[in-house]
Design a protein around this motif. Structure first.
Motif, PDB file in Angstrom:
ATOM      1  N   UNK A   1       0.848  -1.185   0.000  1.00  0.00           N
ATOM      2  CA  UNK A   1       0.000   0.000   0.000  1.00  0.00           C
ATOM      3  C   UNK A   1       0.885   1.237   0.000  1.00  0.00           C
ATOM      4  N   UNK A   2       0.540   2.208  -0.836  1.00  0.00           N
ATOM      5  CA  UNK A   2       1.314   3.440  -0.929  1.00  0.00           C
ATOM      6  C   UNK A   2       1.228   4.214   0.384  1.00  0.00           C
ATOM      7  N   UNK A   3       2.332   4.786   0.786  1.00  0.00           N
ATOM      8  CA  UNK A   3       2.397   5.515   2.056  1.00  0.00           C
ATOM      9  C   UNK A   3       1.854   6.928   1.892  1.00  0.00           C
ATOM     10  N   UNK A   4       0.767   7.225   2.546  1.00  0.00           N
ATOM     11  CA  UNK A   4       0.180   8.563   2.491  1.00  0.00           C
ATOM     12  C   UNK A   4       0.507   9.352   3.748  1.00  0.00           C
ATOM     13  N   UNK A   5       1.598   9.014   4.429  1.00  0.00           N
ATOM     14  CA  UNK A   5       1.891   9.668   5.706  1.00  0.00           C
ATOM     15  C   UNK A   5       2.134  11.162   5.536  1.00  0.00           C
ATOM     16  N   UNK A   6       2.772  11.586   4.461  1.00  0.00           N
ATOM     17  CA  UNK A   6       2.999  13.026   4.272  1.00  0.00           C
ATOM     18  C   UNK A   6       1.690  13.787   4.133  1.00  0.00           C
ATOM     19  N   UNK A   7       0.783  13.341   3.240  1.00  0.00           N
ATOM     20  CA  UNK A   7      -0.506  14.019   3.184  1.00  0.00           C
ATOM     21  C   UNK A   7      -1.274  13.949   4.489  1.00  0.00           C
ATOM     22  N   UNK A   8      -1.072  12.883   5.258  1.00  0.00           N
ATOM     23  CA  UNK A   8      -1.798  12.753   6.519  1.00  0.00           C
ATOM     24  C   UNK A   8      -1.346  13.788   7.532  1.00  0.00           C
ATOM     25  N   UNK A   9      -0.102  14.180   7.485  1.00  0.00           N
ATOM     26  CA  UNK A   9       0.354  15.237   8.380  1.00  0.00           C
ATOM     27  C   UNK A   9      -0.377  16.529   8.064  1.00  0.00           C
ATOM     28  N   UNK A  10      -0.650  16.740   6.793  1.00  0.00           N
ATOM     29  CA  UNK A  10      -1.394  17.928   6.374  1.00  0.00           C
ATOM     30  C   UNK A  10      -2.832  17.842   6.872  1.00  0.00           C
ATOM     31  N   UNK A  11      -3.350  16.633   6.951  1.00  0.00           N
ATOM     32  CA  UNK A  11      -4.737  16.442   7.382  1.00  0.00           C
ATOM     33  C   UNK A  11      -4.953  16.902   8.814  1.00  0.00           C
ATOM     34  N   UNK A  12      -3.902  16.913   9.616  1.00  0.00           N
ATOM     35  CA  UNK A  12      -4.004  17.378  11.004  1.00  0.00           C
ATOM     36  C   UNK A  12      -3.881  18.900  10.976  1.00  0.00           C
ATOM     37  N   UNK A  13      -4.961  19.537  10.599  1.00  0.00           N
ATOM     38  CA  UNK A  13      -4.993  20.982  10.349  1.00  0.00           C
ATOM     39  C   UNK A  13      -4.711  21.773  11.616  1.00  0.00           C
ATOM     40  N   UNK A  14      -3.710  22.684  11.596  1.00  0.00           N
ATOM     41  CA  UNK A  14      -3.362  23.421  12.812  1.00  0.00           C
ATOM     42  C   UNK A  14      -4.488  24.291  13.366  1.00  0.00           C
ATOM     43  N   UNK A  15      -5.377  24.757  12.513  1.00  0.00           N
ATOM     44  CA  UNK A  15      -6.478  25.597  12.997  1.00  0.00           C
ATOM     45  C   UNK A  15      -7.426  24.820  13.887  1.00  0.00           C
ATOM     46  N   UNK A  16      -7.423  23.488  13.746  1.00  0.00           N
ATOM     47  CA  UNK A  16      -8.347  22.664  14.524  1.00  0.00           C
ATOM     48  C   UNK A  16      -8.103  22.782  16.023  1.00  0.00           C
ATOM     49  N   UNK A  17      -6.893  23.128  16.431  1.00  0.00           N
ATOM     50  CA  UNK A  17      -6.603  23.235  17.860  1.00  0.00           C
ATOM     51  C   UNK A  17      -7.402  24.363  18.507  1.00  0.00           C
ATOM     52  N   UNK A  18      -7.871  25.301  17.712  1.00  0.00           N
ATOM     53  CA  UNK A  18      -8.635  26.425  18.251  1.00  0.00           C
ATOM     54  C   UNK A  18     -10.139  26.176  18.228  1.00  0.00           C
ATOM     55  N   UNK A  33     -11.461  22.321   7.478  1.00  0.00           N
ATOM     56  CA  UNK A  33     -10.478  21.237   7.548  1.00  0.00           C
ATOM     57  C   UNK A  33     -10.347  20.538   6.197  1.00  0.00           C
ATOM     58  N   UNK A  34     -11.473  20.143   5.604  1.00  0.00           N
ATOM     59  CA  UNK A  34     -11.451  19.401   4.349  1.00  0.00           C
ATOM     60  C   UNK A  34     -10.892  20.254   3.206  1.00  0.00           C
ATOM     61  N   UNK A  35     -11.335  21.491   3.092  1.00  0.00           N
ATOM     62  CA  UNK A  35     -10.856  22.355   2.009  1.00  0.00           C
ATOM     63  C   UNK A  35      -9.361  22.633   2.128  1.00  0.00           C
ATOM     64  N   UNK A  36      -8.904  22.910   3.339  1.00  0.00           N
ATOM     65  CA  UNK A  36      -7.488  23.174   3.561  1.00  0.00           C
ATOM     66  C   UNK A  36      -6.649  21.948   3.222  1.00  0.00           C
ATOM     67  N   UNK A  37      -7.107  20.805   3.665  1.00  0.00           N
ATOM     68  CA  UNK A  37      -6.423  19.533   3.399  1.00  0.00           C
ATOM     69  C   UNK A  37      -6.307  19.293   1.899  1.00  0.00           C
ATOM     70  N   UNK A  38      -7.407  19.425   1.211  1.00  0.00           N
ATOM     71  CA  UNK A  38      -7.431  19.154  -0.224  1.00  0.00           C
ATOM     72  C   UNK A  38      -6.520  20.112  -0.986  1.00  0.00           C
TER      73      UNK A  38
END
Length: 109
Positions: A1-18, A33-38
């Motif tokens: 399975x292809x490693x999507x770990x780099x995109x997954x780090x992006x998925x943890x959106x920093x704005x979510x902490x607020x 979250x979804x728009x920023x990730x994409x």
């Protein structure tokens, strides 16, 4: 399975902490979250089509279960699930990456 770990780090959106759980704001929070990730995933210029999902649930002691099933080429396609929570809510972001026009899996590295 292809490693999507780099995109997954992006998925943890920093704005979510607020974010604090507020029923009236959940749709906007999910969209942020979804728009920023994409946008970040698209900026990687990788040969993938991406699907990003987000679930936000108020943290109140209730249980939550999710499941997904894929029929794809596991040597080229992949998914990553990023669970996250704060004092008021649980968030689960899932990123699916489906390779397009790739004949050699080595091209994904």
């Amino acid at each position: 399975e292809h490693n999507l770990s780099s995109p997954c780090l992006i998925a943890h959106h920093p704005a979510a902490t607020f974010f604090r759980y507020a029923q009236k704001k959940v749709n906007d929070q999910i969209n942020t979250i979804v728009d920023s990730c994409l946008k970040e995933l698209q900026s990687l210029n990788r040969p993938f089509k991406y699907i990003v999902t987000c679930v936000i649930m108020q943290k109140n002691g209730a249980g939550m279960s999710t499941a997904a099933s894929m029929f794809w080429d596991s040597s080229k396609d992949g998914r990553c699930v990023v669970p996250w929570s704060n004092k008021t809510m649980h968030v689960i972001v899932t990123v699916y990456g489906c390779a397009v026009n790739i004949d050699n899996a080595a091209e994904l590295d």
